[in-house]
Design an enzyme around this catalytic site. Structure first.
Site: not given
Ligand code: AMP
Ligand code: MG
Length: 501
Positions: A194, A187, A136, A273, A103, A100, A263-264
């Site tokens: 997804r 964005r 976040g 992403d 952030r 989910g 998820d991406n």
């Molecule tokens: P991503 O690798 O950017 O696709 O993120 C994968 C998951 O980690 C997603 O659920 C993001 O919302 C979560 N996430 C990434 N960075 C943070 C952060 N700094 N704080 C909270 N959730 C994060």
């Molecule tokens: Mg992502």
């Protein structure tokens, strides 16, 4: 007071955005009402004026303190109920039932200048119920990186989310290397649905069908009126096709996404992403940039296969919708999934035909394979290769000869030139056609690194110059020659991208 209950503000000197909230209204259970965290001093660092205008948003008012407040998520809008989205996902092959927006925040949906519904979504806007211990937050370097590379991809005509703005929050965010300036990326995407959203919904009674019908209405409306036994299969096929085309386009420009978790992987077929992504310099299928991709799962050359794996996970979520008889559903979905390889190869081959000036006549697979081998053997820059081949057709042999020694390339060049000449075409117009599809400028890793480091230190000039170059990727400009050159070997040898975003 919790983040979700701070009073919402009517902003008098900012025109209404006109947000709609169809996802939250129609698909109960995939969103939670939420608000962004307060920010001490939100300021617009960069704004995409053209994109703002295409969404009927006024750039000048987005640049005001109120505009920056909204774009950072720190001023909760009275006009709309913002949400965080739930999803699941396979990360590096392992299933995580609840990911989910950890952030991120969906501000709402807008219409673009062609009447298409898009999401306006923030990244770095504070912790949510999905943060799983994360802070976040996001930092300026990483958000500018997404801004730059997504806009470069758009300029390369590759489907992608777009970047509207990066807003600094006035806060320092702690990362591995020390405190860094906090920032939020705004964005725009045709949606944020997804494969992971379907993996989440499939584990909740009745939700997958509601979600699928919503996604069909939003992305593939031609199927909305099909009988159920055909509708979800047609939907699956459309996503398989859109993603096969997308990954072929990534491969053709040497783009390495870096974290192709489910998820991406979008339902729309847009790239999403931009974390540890980077562009190839020397052609090598084994190229991995991401510091966390130890096994090379998401290496450049693995991307088509990984996408097939992600699409299989997507297909599984649709099984009960396709038929109430499990065997029939498996047979039908497998037949579509089995078409993925051919679809990918056709898209890649068509793209290589254009890159090599062979256009509609198509390209012999052996010619492409042998080019790949030649480039791998000689560590040749993927991007420079195709501009140099066009120059070769114009009678300038030295650019390509400087990339691959003539004694090694002679045979291949002869075969290629024979193929190009087969219809008696004018070679100089073939070369011009190649230059229209082969970028002279990509976001080269050493330049991106330098621009982001300068921006983190407060100097945005190198970033703005690089953005200008990579958003005009096909127009070779004498003044920009340093932007076309590959990284020095000393840089490329140790280059890694980091997820600590
Ligand atoms: P991503 O690798 O950017 O696709 O993120 C994968 C998951 O980690 C997603 O659920 C993001 O919302 C979560 N996430 C990434 N960075 C943070 C952060 N700094 N704080 C909270 N959730 C994060
Ligand atoms: Mg992502």
């Amino acid at each position: 007071m919790s983040e979700s209950t701070r009073p919402r503000v009517s902003i008098t000197n900012l025109p209404a955005f006109g947000f709609e909230t169809t996802l939250a209204d129609e698909v109960h259970g995939v969103t939670v009402p939420w608000q962004g965290a307060p920010a001490p001093d939100p300021r617009v660092l960069i704004l995409n004026d053209d994109l703002a205008r295409s969404l009927a948003l006024d750039p000048a008012s987005l640049r005001t303190p109120e505009g920056a407040g909204v774009l950072s998520g720190s001023i909760p809008l009275a006009e709309t109920a913002t949400v965080a989205m739930a999803y699941a996902g396979h990360q590096f092959g392992n299933f995580v039932p609840l990911l989910g927006d950890g952030r991120a925040l969906l501000l709402g949906e807008l219409r673009d200048d062609r009447g298409r519904r898009v999401d306006l979504h923030l990244k770095g806007s504070g912790a949510t119920p999905f943060s799983r211990g994360g802070d976040g937050r996001a930092v300026v370097g990483a958000m500018l990186r997404e801004y730059l590379i997504s806009e470069a991809m758009h300029a390369l005509n590759i489907p992608t989310t777009r970047s509207l703005a990066v807003v600094t929050t006035g806060e320092q965010v702690l990362r591995e290397g020390g405190p860094q300036p906090g920032a939020v990326l705004a964005r725009v995407a045709s949606s944020h649905l997804r494969v992971g959203t379907f993996e989440f919904a499939a584990r909740r009674e009745g939700l997958a069908q509601t979600l699928a019908d919503y996604a069909i209405a939003r992305h593939y409306p031609a199927f909305a009126d099909l009988p159920a036994e055909d509708r979800y299969l047609a939907f699956f096929e459309a996503v398989v096709e859109a993603q096969a085309s997308l990954v072929a386009q990534w491969m053709s420009v040497g783009f390495v996404h870096g974290v192709m978790n489910t998820d991406n992987t979008t339902i729309s077929g847009e790239t999403i992403d931009y974390g540890p992504c980077a562009f190839l310099d020397a052609y090598d299928p084994a190229t991995v940039f991401s510091s966390i991709d130890h096994g090379g799962r998401y290496a450049y050359g693995n991307q088509p296969a990984v996408l097939g794996w992600n699409l299989a996970r997507f297909g599984e979520t649709l099984l009960p919708l396709v038929s109430s008889t499990p065997d029939a559903a498996i047979t039908a979905l497998t037949a579509v999934l089995d078409s993925y390889g051919d679809r990918y190869r056709q898209h890649y081959s068509a793209s290589m035909a254009l890159k090599l000036g062979l256009g509609d006549s198509g390209v012999d697979a052996a010619l492409v394979d042998d080019l790949h081998r030649l480039l791998t053997d000689h560590h040749t820059d993927w991007t420079l290769t195709f501009r140099a081949l066009a120059d070769n057709l114009r009678g300038h042999s030295s650019p390509f000869d400087s990339l691959v020694p003539p004694d090694a390339s002679a045979n291949w060049l002869k075969r290629w030139r024979t193929a190009v000449s087969v219809d008696g075409q004018n070679l100089s117009s073939v070369a011009d056609g190649m230059d229209r599809v082969n970028p002279a400028y990509i976001p080269r890793n050493h330049l991106v690194d330098a621009a982001l480091n300068a921006a983190t230190e407060g100097d945005l000039e190198p970033f703005e110059s690089l953005l200008e170059v990579v958003t005009s990727p096909f127009d070779r400009c004498g003044e920009w020659s340093t932007y076309a050159a590959p990284a020095p070997q000393s840089f490329s040898a140790g280059f890694q991208t980091f997820c600590g975003t």
